[in-house]
Structures are given as C-alpha cells and as structure tokens.
Design an enzyme around this catalytic site. Structure first.
Site, short mmCIF file in Angstrom:
data_model
loop_
_atom_site.label_atom_id
_atom_site.label_comp_id
_atom_site.label_asym_id
_atom_site.label_seq_id
_atom_site.Cartn_x
_atom_site.Cartn_y
_atom_site.Cartn_z
N PRO A 225 11.37 2.51 -13.49
CA PRO A 225 10.49 2.90 -14.58
C PRO A 225 9.02 2.73 -14.23
CG PRO A 225 11.38 0.71 -14.99
CD PRO A 225 11.98 1.19 -13.69
N ASP B 262 8.47 1.71 -18.32
CA ASP B 262 8.23 0.27 -18.31
C ASP B 262 7.10 0.01 -19.29
OD1 ASP B 262 8.13 -2.38 -17.65
OD2 ASP B 262 6.95 -2.06 -15.82
N TRP C 81 9.61 -8.20 -14.73
CA TRP C 81 10.49 -7.72 -13.66
C TRP C 81 11.96 -7.84 -14.05
CZ3 TRP C 81 8.59 -4.56 -10.53
CH2 TRP C 81 7.26 -4.66 -10.10
N GLN D 281 7.60 -2.69 -3.91
CA GLN D 281 8.58 -3.14 -4.89
C GLN D 281 9.63 -4.05 -4.28
OE1 GLN D 281 8.56 -2.64 -8.05
NE2 GLN D 281 6.83 -1.24 -8.10
N TRP E 103 10.99 -4.76 -7.99
CA TRP E 103 12.17 -4.10 -8.54
C TRP E 103 13.40 -4.25 -7.65
CZ3 TRP E 103 14.11 1.42 -8.30
CH2 TRP E 103 14.96 1.70 -9.37
N LYS F 297 -7.45 2.63 1.21
CA LYS F 297 -6.68 2.66 -0.02
C LYS F 297 -7.40 3.55 -1.03
CE LYS F 297 -3.94 -0.70 -2.54
NZ LYS F 297 -3.69 -2.10 -2.80
N LYS G 42 -9.94 4.61 -7.89
CA LYS G 42 -10.89 5.35 -8.73
C LYS G 42 -12.30 4.88 -8.45
CE LYS G 42 -7.92 6.45 -12.58
NZ LYS G 42 -7.27 5.59 -13.52
#
Length: 1139
Positions: free
Chosen positions: A49, A88, A616, A650, A654, A687, A690
RNA sequence: AGUCCUGUAGCUCAGUUGGUUAGAGCACUACACUGAUAAUGUAGGGGUCCGCAGUUCAAAUCUGCGCAGGACUACCA
C-alpha cells in the site's frame, strides 16, 4: 470490402496511450482479463500500500511497472491474477501533514483541538491525493483493482489486526518491556528514529567530557594487574556524558583489543597511579617524548607527565575483573561493577574501555543484559522502577523516591548535593549555556577525589529534538514488543526458500537483518493509528487482549453491567454483519477506544494501554486484513503471495513485517518471489527531491511520450534492482530506436500487404517450403520466444525487454526486412511473396505478444491491427506463443551470421576504394577453413551476393595455392593441459613457418619441444586461419577473410549505369507524387555512354520502374523533364508520365 | 560505525565456468544508401575495466585491503 491493415501517418505514442485507454475502458479489458481466467490456476499477488497523502513520483512508475509486467505476463500465461489496490493511511507523515495544514503542534492536541477532531482531519487528509494516484495508475497502464481497495483505517481492517495481535498474545509473543529510546525531556515524549532523521537534528555540540579512573578491586582474577606494581590500578574510561557516570554498572572491553598497563601519575592530584587502557590509544593520553622521563623526579603540577608502559594483554583476560563503584550514591540491585566484553568496542577514540550505563544507552543495555549486569534503577513513590533521571531531565529528588528504597540503597548525604540537578542546562529554564553544567560539577568532584584522569571540552555530533531543538536523551521507556527473536531461526529457514531478486538482498541485507534481529517495538505514542487492543487494571494485575469487535462488545456489556461504564458506546453494532454500513457505526480509533473501560474478573476497572501500534504492522498484515480474515474468507485466503515487488528500502519495512507475521502466525512465507527495485535518481545520480527541483513529473513524461517508452526505458536501461539514473533523452532514444523501428516495420508490412490484398487468413505456406531467410528469422523468433519466457519466468524483465528489442532492431528490421524488400514490391502475388508476408506477420504478432507486458499500449494497437477480419481480442487476453523447438535451427542461425559478417566486410572494402554498391562487381573470394564452413556459405551465397551487388563467390582452397596461413594458440584448450608452459608454447607456435603449418594440417598433430619437453599439439590446441591473399583487396575479421575483385569490366559498368538510372527514375517518381503502383511512360535522352546500357538492360529498367513504355529520344523536352547526373561528367535528361 | 549494492568509452549499459585484440547503443566525425524516407547502412576516433596487493601459465572476471557514490540499519564511549 475486406479489412485492410491500418496505415498511419506517423507514430504518436501519447495519442495511442489515450486511445487505448479509452478502448480498455469501453471494453472493460482488465475485468475481462480476470473473468476470462475464471477457473484457471491463480497467481497470487500482493500490492504494497502506498500512502496517498503524498504526490506520486516517477519512482512509483518504476515499482508499479515491475508489478504490472509480471502480472500481465502471468495473465498471458493463463493464470488468473487478482490485484487488489490498497492505501496506507496511518502514521506519522499523515499527522505531520495535518499539523502543518491546520497550523498546530502536538501540544495543541487535546487543548485547541480534540483528539476526535484531529483524527477526523487525518482521515480526510490522508486521501487527499487519491485522485492523482488513480489518474497516474490508469495513465501508466498499471492494472490494479482500485474499485475495491483495502484501506488501513477501515474498522474491518483494524479488526483483523486485533485478531492477529491476540493470536500473538495467546502464543506469548506479545509482551510489555522497556528499551532505551530517544526521548525529549523538553517535549516529554519519546521520539522515533524517523523523527531523529529529520534534517538538522544532528548538531555539533561542545560538551565537557571526562576520562574517569575506575579502581580495580584486588582479588584472584585481578592479581596479574597488581604484579610488580607499587600503586593502585585503575581502568580509564571516557564519556561525553559525565552525568551518566553515577549510573555506571559495568565497563566493556573489546575481547580482541590489546590493552596495556601504564605506570604514571594522576595529572590533577599528582598521585602515582597505574592505569589500564588500549595500547593503540596510549598516544592519545601520553606524549611519547615523556616516556623516558624519570618517574621519581615527578613533582605534582609538572606539565610533563612521565609514564612507563609495563606490559600488555588482551581484552578477554580483563573480563571478569571487578572494580569499585565510581560514584557510590546509589547501589544497584544485582551484580555489577565488573568488566564485560563488548562486541562494538573500538580503539578509535576514548580509551578502548567503555563506560556502561544500561539505563542510558541501547548498546549498554544490550551488552549488560547478556553479561548479567544489573542496571542502576531507582524506585519512585508509586513503586515504579526508574532510571536516575526523571522525565523532566533531572536527577530524581529524594522526596520523589520510595522511602524503603532510599533507606536500603541510597547514600543520602552524598546524593543530596546533586539530587534535582538537570543533566543538560537546556532543560532548566533558569540556566543558560554560560552556567556550570552538571557535567562540569561532577568532573570537578572526580578530579578532587583522584578519580578523573582527564577532563576536557569535546565537540561531537548529538541528536536534538526536532520540535524543541533541545538535546535528546536516550532513556528507558515502556513499550509493547513482539517477540520476534523467539521465531528468528524459523524466519531464517523460511527466508532461504524465497526467490529474491536480486539474491543478495535476500541473503545479505535481509538475511543479516534476521540474524541480528531484536524484538519488534510496536508502541507509538501517537493519535492516528491502530490502537493496541490491550486493557489493563491500574496495578497491572489484570489484563485482557481483545481479538474482535464482537469480543469487545461482550466485554463492554460486562463493564456496563458491573457499573464501570455508564452506557454502551456502540449500541447499534450487530456482530456477524460484515457490511460497511454496520462497521460505520463504530470507530476503533482514539479517542473512542480510550473511553472504553473494561472490567476484570475480580471487578477492577481496566484501561486501554494508550499506545498505538507501528504502522508497519498495518502493512505487514495486509494479506489477511485486506480480506478481513478470519471473519470473512476464512477458507479462501489467497496466501502466500507468488509474487511481490517494492523498493529495496522496504527490506526492513514491508518485506520484514510481511515475513515476520507470516512466520509467526501461519508458519509460512508470505511471498515466494520478490523483486526489490533500486531507486530512481536524476540523470546525474542525485536523489530526486522537490527541494532541489530535479524531480521528474511522471504526468508530463507520459503526456509527452506516452507510457510505453517510459516503461520500456525503465525496464531495459538497467536491472530493476540497480539504481536508475533517469534521463529523459533515454526515453526519447527508446521511442526512436525501438518503437520507431517497430512502427516502421509494421508500416512497411501494411503498405504492401494492403496493395497485394494479403489478409492473414491464407493457408500457411509450410515453413519447410519457405526460403532460407524466412526459416532463419523464424528460427530466431522461436529462440526469442524461449529466451523471453525464461527471462520473465525468472523475474528478469530487463533481459526479456532487451532480447525483444535486439530482435526487432537488428534481426527483423535491419536484416530481414532490408534484404527482403524486393520480395514485397512488384511482381505477382505468388507463394514466395505469401511466405514473406506470413513470416513478417508472424514475427510482428509474436513481438506484440511478447512485449505486451512491458509496453501494453502500443502492443495492444499493433496486435489488433495485425488481426484478420473479425478478430478483435485484446493482446492482454491472448496467450503467450509457444516455442516450436523444431523450428530452431542453430546451423541456419550460424550461416546467416556468416552472411551478415561477410556482407559487412565487403561493404567496408567497397568503401575503402570508393565503389558504390550500385556498381556491380564480379567476384569475391573466401578462403575455406573446412567442409562445414563451405556448406554453410553455399547456403547463403545468394543473399550475400545480392546484398553486396557482386556476381560470384569463389571458395579458395588449399589447391589454389594462394592461401597464406597463420596459426594462433588456443589458450582455452592448451591452458589446462600445460599451464606452466603456456608462454614458451605460445612463442613456439608463433614461430611456426608455413611449412610447419602445412605439416601440422596434413598430419593432424605437431610436436614441439619446449623447455626440453616434447609435446604433441592437436588441432583443437590451435586456430589456423588465412588472413591474407597476396595481390587482392582483403578484409579479415576473426576466422573469416574476404577478398574482393575490384576490376570493373564494360559489362559491369553498363549494368551500373542501368541501376543508377533506375535510382534516378525512382526518385523522380517519388518527387512527382506517383503512387507505388502507378505505371509510367519513360523517356531518356540519348547519350553516347549510356545508350548501350539502356538497350541492354531495357527489361530490367522497365520492370523496376513500372515503365510500360521506355523510349530513347534525341532530345527530351517534355514538361517535368529533369537533368540527372549518373557520375561526374555523365549527365542526361529523363522524363516520366503517368499512364 | 555495520550490512548490502554500484564503479568498464564523453553518456547509458553488456561482458558466460578466469583464456590473451574488452563489446553494444547514444553522442561526435566522415562516407554511403534511397519506393521503410522525419527512416537506414558503413566506417572512424574514443578505455589506467576505480586504485593497490595477492592467487594463477593467464584476472574486467577470483581473494584481500583501500577509494568514490548510493541505500538501509544504528548512533556509541
């Protein structure tokens, strides 16, 4: 009118993106792809999610493309692939977003805004960007069921979590304990590591540091430290937080570090002492120049400190040695003041001996527990065990401590002087940075007591609370834990059965993580999240863990009956009714669950433990919670997943929670195959963010290019688990190179197929009856099918995409189509032509099928365009083509490779002497290496001659006597046999003469003498080639050598003119706007040098240019007549007229 | 600090169980081709295979030690 293959004016992938989306929407293609596979085996996929409270970025396109590719592939392999979307919705980022938009801070919760209102705001805020997400999901072509997503804040979702927590509770895997966590006394709250990683939290600060002297207790174990020693012996240990020294209960040494005993003086008191520290750090405390100073001459206060290293020993010999408590204010309850091993001890700074205060350091706590060392804890007036520092950041006041405890353990007189002092001045509003700190005062005290060896200011990096900007403490806090360590072995076993892509993430990062597993801290002191369903009486004697809403209702009824609660908060809820309407009547979030008070068996009120659980847990629970298991779907839970994919970040998120919960609750893996993809960086490798303005907007890329080139680029540029340096020009390249070529190939096909009325329904020409080049491309096509299937099956979409791209651009377009153009245009629609259409059609259709998972839009259009009349099925419902092994002919592939290589060599030779390809030449010659080579070449002879415009190919053999041979060692064969002799052998082979080579070839072996040893060389030990033909224009590449006859006879020259003329006429046809099929009348003005050529090749010229009437005229002055130059100084005038 | 990934042409990447002349595409330069034509082909230049050491007859490939970039975990005297 029969169907034609659609022809297009240009390739606009962005427009195709839109039209195909409309098509899918109209047909419900995704739904069909599920329905059509009803009853077929399932391929189980879990969608991780995403949090919908942030804008989707280009990296989401990456992860979702991988998922989509595999799911579409498996659908095309006949599986039914359900994909349920999910959101999520809990967690800190949501809370922070809300606080920002409302302009509040955590302190305001409960004051300016109620918890209920706050959570309501979170619930709304978290779905803020769902529109954007849905839009991107659709546009990028990610097929996932967004109509029925799972949402983690849904009461039914939470109910499954509660069931799981209770299962853990019943197994004894859920417990309350304490750990050392970052804590902000100024804010009065624990901090997550996430919060500590906010930018600017780690700051350089200047603190008072102290190297303290811990006096060694003389007994049997420490006797060796007192050998030949005239003073007391001390351990030196350094700390940047002297306020933790009163809580010291152990010293840690590195077992393999070397320590020394040094005779010297305490620099503050001048007392003679012997100290122990790491050998590597002697230089940090003593000046080498003073090593020779006379110890006896030392006077207290002297600047130069004499020292003498007595002896050295390893850290492990020190463990177990006892020492006196440094600051004996409060006694620990248990074993303490002993040297213990510490795996993390280094000699990089300090003394190599680490002061251990288990209540204030996570590592300290860990090594102390292992060694059986007690922490220094106090008992407060409420009977709770506390560290020496209270939650406001000061040493406990004696009045706040339990009387009996004080009496038994506290030296009241000594402690009173410091009780109530704040450990950092920042916590005390009345103090400033200028005031003396507790660290300073303690250090001064130690100096006076001959317990400090060095005190100095030191700049180090220390975390600060992001809200109050004040330093954090590491502090023991109560938390609820999942005892993951109890299942560690099983988790590792199960992990070994998972297919990780890349493997190293599974064995390395994930495997190591499991090896060093600690218990999972579930507690979070927050508001918006899944509440822990544990209720406790105030004294902790009674406790209940709730596993369902129904159970909660029953407990509430009891509580109401017992009078603990006034009324039932959710009177309308009907257990067993799993409709959303029913579940909307309740709310399992705070503050509602906090208001529920339950009653214990013996009538005590029980309150909910205020913690929320780690988000998590929410995501790791999705396999079960998305199905509201076990309340619904009890016997039909899709589990475990065949496949999942997500970013490598993750791994501990996850991936771990899925694995841990799967292992602990079901003794099973949660997923069998996994791709963990890398990051998407900007083109310079930075990386994307914004803030830096280098983030790529996925919507814009898709609008400009369409999704297919973007997806293709992402899948083929680098392996998904490598980081992708995203460069828009790469997307552009994919568009031109791959999609452009494929589009051109299709355009070529449709143009002529329509002219000839090819339908695609004609009876297939048996492959065996098709020409060599058709069978070649069909062979390659079947190899491609095999390779692509293997790549997809191994979860390697990159290899699949690259193979397809290579086939299309190199073999199909650049070789097959280019060499076969003449078969398609002009001439009758005979079997050869039909075979050409069928071959090309099959190649295009197969490519569409193979590439559809990666480029679902264009392949959809291509596939449908290729279908014969009446068939309109989607490529995504079709099954993948089967490989036909019997059509794979490696010999054929090999000889075509020869043809390609020789052609390219001849073209290179032509270029060298500037003879145009249109000018025919008489002959090429190729030395024949063996019979097989000759046979292979013979089969492709015509192709080569055609391609390079040469009349004949001659094979040069031994007998012709013109070959000059050279010989090279074959290291791969010789190496294992002769290893050490390789160099002299290579030299010996290099020195062989032409006669030697000839003798070798006729005898089949050759003996050489190397370093006095006689060796038999066999044919496979060497490579014999002919790379020169004296007197000829020659090219050599690898084993193959080609010679070209460049003499141009009159015949050849005339034929060259004819071809030049055809070329000019074709250009004129095109410029005049004639259709490919238009017939013409052609006039050519006479020219002495040309007339013979025209007459001789009249038929050829006419047929190539569709000239029904060809006239040589004295003067050509038709309108539209143009002058053409065939070579320098050779000009004439031509005119054409459409008939 | 630990664990893991990456490092090959100006850029993006291939490179099999180690085999002696390290490849492709893009970009650049030149040339050619021309009824696939806003396409295509051919050739050319361009390399310290991140560095050092080792194993080996032989290392881009294996081992060790470093360096650089990245990710995650941790934050310690």
């Amino acid at each position: 009118m029969s169907k034609k293959f659609p022809e297009y004016k240009g390739l606009d992938l962005s427009a195709i993106n839109k039209s195909v989306l409309k098509l899918w929407e109209g047909e419900g293609t995704f739904e069909q792809s599920l329905k059509a596979r009803e009853g077929q085996p399932s391929f189980i996929f879990f969608e991780g999610p995403p949090s919908a409270n942030g804008m989707p970025g280009i990296h989401h396109v990456m992860a979702r493309t991988i998922k989509d590719v595999i799911c579409r592939y498996k659908t095309q392999k006949g599986f039914q692939v359900h994909r349920k979307a999910g959101w999520d919705t809990h967690g800190l980022p949501v809370e922070l977003g809300v606080e920002k938009s409302l302009g509040i801070t955590k302190e305001d919760i409960g004051k300016r805004i109620s918890v209920a209102e706050y959570n309501q705001a979170c619930r709304k805020d978290v779905m803020k960007y769902t529109d954007m997400w849905e839009d991107l999901t659709e546009k990028m072509g990610y097929w996932v069921d967004m109509e029925h997503p799972y949402i983690t804040y849904d009461n039914r979702y939470i109910e499954t979590l509660w069931w799981m927590l209770k299962e853990l509770y019943k197994k004894g895997l859920l417990y309350k304990g304490y750990t050392i966590q970052p804590f902000s006394p100024a804010a009065g709250t624990g901090l997550s590591t996430h919060e500590l990683n906010q930018p600017g939290c780690y700051k350089d600060v200047k603190d008072t540091t102290c190297t303290a002297q811990f006096k060694v207790v003389r007994d049997e174990t420490s006797d060796f430290l007192y050998a030949d020693c005239d003073t007391e012996v001390y351990f030196l240990a350094w700390t940047t937080t002297p306020w933790t020294l009163p809580s010291n209960t152990a010293l840690a040494v590195g077992p393999s570090v070397t320590y020394v005993r040094v005779r010297t003086f305490n620099p503050y008191t001048g007392e003679p002492v012997t100290v122990v520290l790491a050998k590597d750090l002697v230089g940090a405390y003593f000046n080498e120049k003073n090593a020779d100073l006379d110890l006896d001459a030392y006077q207290a206060g002297d600047k130069k400190l004499p020292f003498k290293v007595l002896d050295e020993f390893s850290g492990s010999t020190l463990t177990g040695v006892r020492y006196e408590q440094l600051i004996p204010w409060i006694q620990p309850d248990g074993d303490a003041f002993r040297v213990i091993p510490g795996d993390y001890v280094t000699t990089e700074d300090g003394t190599g001996i680490v002061h251990i205060a288990p209540t204030f350091g996570a590592d300290d706590d860990r090594v102390a527990k292992v060694a059986g060392i007690a922490p220094l804890v106090l008992m407060d007036r409420e009977g709770k065990r506390q560290p020496m520092v209270d939650r406001s950041g000061k040493f406990f006041l004696i009045k706040d401590l339990d009387d009996a405890f004080v009496k038994q353990f506290v030296d009241v007189k000594a402690y009173s002087e410091f009780a109530g002092r704040f450990v950092k001045n920042a916590y005390d509003a009345s103090l400033s940075d200028e005031d003396a700190t507790l660290d300073v005062d303690l250090s001064v005290m130690l100096k006076k007591e001959n317990k400090a060896f060095r005190v100095e200011k030191h700049v180090h990096n220390y975390p600060h609370c992001w809200r109050t900007d004040k330093p954090v403490l590491y502090y023991p806090l109560d938390s609820w834990f999942v005892k993951t360590t109890a299942m560690r072995e099983r988790m590792m076993e199960l992990n070994n059965t998972i297919n990780w892509k890349p493997e190293s993430t599974g064995t390395g990062r994930f495997g190591k993580w499991l090896e060093n597993l600690v218990d999972w801290n579930l507690s979070r002191s927050r508001y918006w999240g899944t509440p822990l369903p544990v209720w406790r009486s105030e004294d902790g004697s009674a406790e209940v863990c709730i596993g369902s809403v129904e159970e909660l209702m029953q407990e509430v009824d009891k509580a109401v009956k017992a009078g603990v609660m006034d009324k039932h908060p959710f009177p309308d809820f009907k257990p067993g009714d799993f409709s959303s309407a029913n579940y909307d009547k309740i709310d399992l979030h705070r503050p509602f669950v906090d208001d529920i008070i339950l009653v214990s068996e013996d009538g005590k009120p029980m309150y909910r433990e205020l913690d929320l659980i780690d988000v998590w847990f929410d995501s790791g629970a999705m396999p079960y919670a998305q199905m509201h298991y076990p309340f619904e779907n009890k016997d039909s839970l899709p589990f475990p997943a065949d496949f999942i994919a997500e970013g490598v970040d993750q791994t501990r998120g996850w991936f771990f929670t899925l694995h841990a919960l799967g292992t602990m609750l079901f003794d099973s893996v949660a997923f069998k195959n996994i791709i963990s993809n890398g990051l998407v960086l900007d083109k310079k490798g930075n990386k994307m963010s914004k803030r830096l303005g280098n983030a790529v907007d996925p919507f814009k890329v898709i609008e400009d290019y369409g999704s297919d080139p973007l997806r293709w680029y992402m899948m083929t540029n680098a392996q998904p688990w490598d980081n992708l340096k995203f460069d828009l020009s790469g997307v552009d390249e994919v568009k031109r190179k791959f999609f452009g070529t494929l589009y051109n190939t299709y355009s070529f096909f449709s143009l002529y197929a329509n002219v000839d009325g090819f339908k695609g329904t004609e009876a297939q020409v048996p492959v065996a009856e098709r020409p060599e080049i058709d069978r070649w491309v069909i062979s390659l096509l079947n190899t491609l099918v095999k390779d692509v299937h293997a790549a997809y099956d191994q979860y390697e979409p990159t290899r699949a995409g690259r193979a397809i791209q290579d086939f299309v651009t190199e073999n199909l377009s650049n070789w097959y189509v280019r060499l076969n153009r003449k078969r398609f245009w002009g001439g009758a629609f005979n079997q050869d032509k039909l075979a050409a259409y069928q071959t090309l059609h099959q190649c295009l259709e197969t490519v569409a099928l193979l590439a559809a998972p990666i480029a679902p839009f264009y392949m959809e259009q291509l596939y449908r365009d290729l279908q014969p009349e009446g068939q309109t099925a989607s490529v995504h419902l079709a099954l993948m083509p089967e490989v036909v092994e019997t059509l794979i002919d490696k010999g054929l592939e090999e000889r075509m490779a020869y043809a390609q290589q020789i052609s390219s060599m001849v073209l290179a030779l032509r270029r060298k002497v500037s003879i145009k390809v249109r000018q025919p030449l008489q002959k090429i010659m190729v030395p024949i290496l063996d019979a097989r080579f000759e046979a292979q070449l013979e089969a492709v002879k015509d192709l080569i001659l055609n391609e390079v415009n040469v009349k004949e190919l001659e094979y040069l053999k031994e007998s012709t006597g013109v070959l000059v041979k050279t010989i090279k060692p074959n290291f791969k064969s010789l190496g294992p046999k002769y290893s050490k002799l390789m160099k002299p052998i290579a030299a010996a082979i290099g020195a062989m003469t032409a006669e030697d080579i000839a003798a070798f070839e006729s005898a089949g072996s050759f003996s050489v003498e190397v370093n006095g040893e006689k060796l038999q060389l066999l044919p496979e030990d060497v490579e014999i080639i002919s790379e020169d033909i004296p007197g000829w224009l020659v090219a050599n590449e690898g084993r193959i050598t080609v010679a070209l006859d460049i003499t141009i006879s009159e015949d050849l020259r005339q034929e060259g003119y004819a071809r030049e003329l055809v070329n000019r006429i074709q250009n004129l046809r095109k410029d005049s706007g004639l259709d490919v099929t238009d017939k013409i009348r052609l006039q050519i003005q006479r020219h002495a040098a040309l007339d013979a050529a025209v007459e001789k090749h009249r038929t050829y010229i006419s047929s190539q240019t569709l000239a029904d009437d060809l006239q040589l005229v004295d003067t050509c002055n038709e309108s539209g007549a143009i002058s053409v130059e065939l070579e320098s100084e050779l000009e004439t005038i031509i005119a054409i007229e459409k008939l």
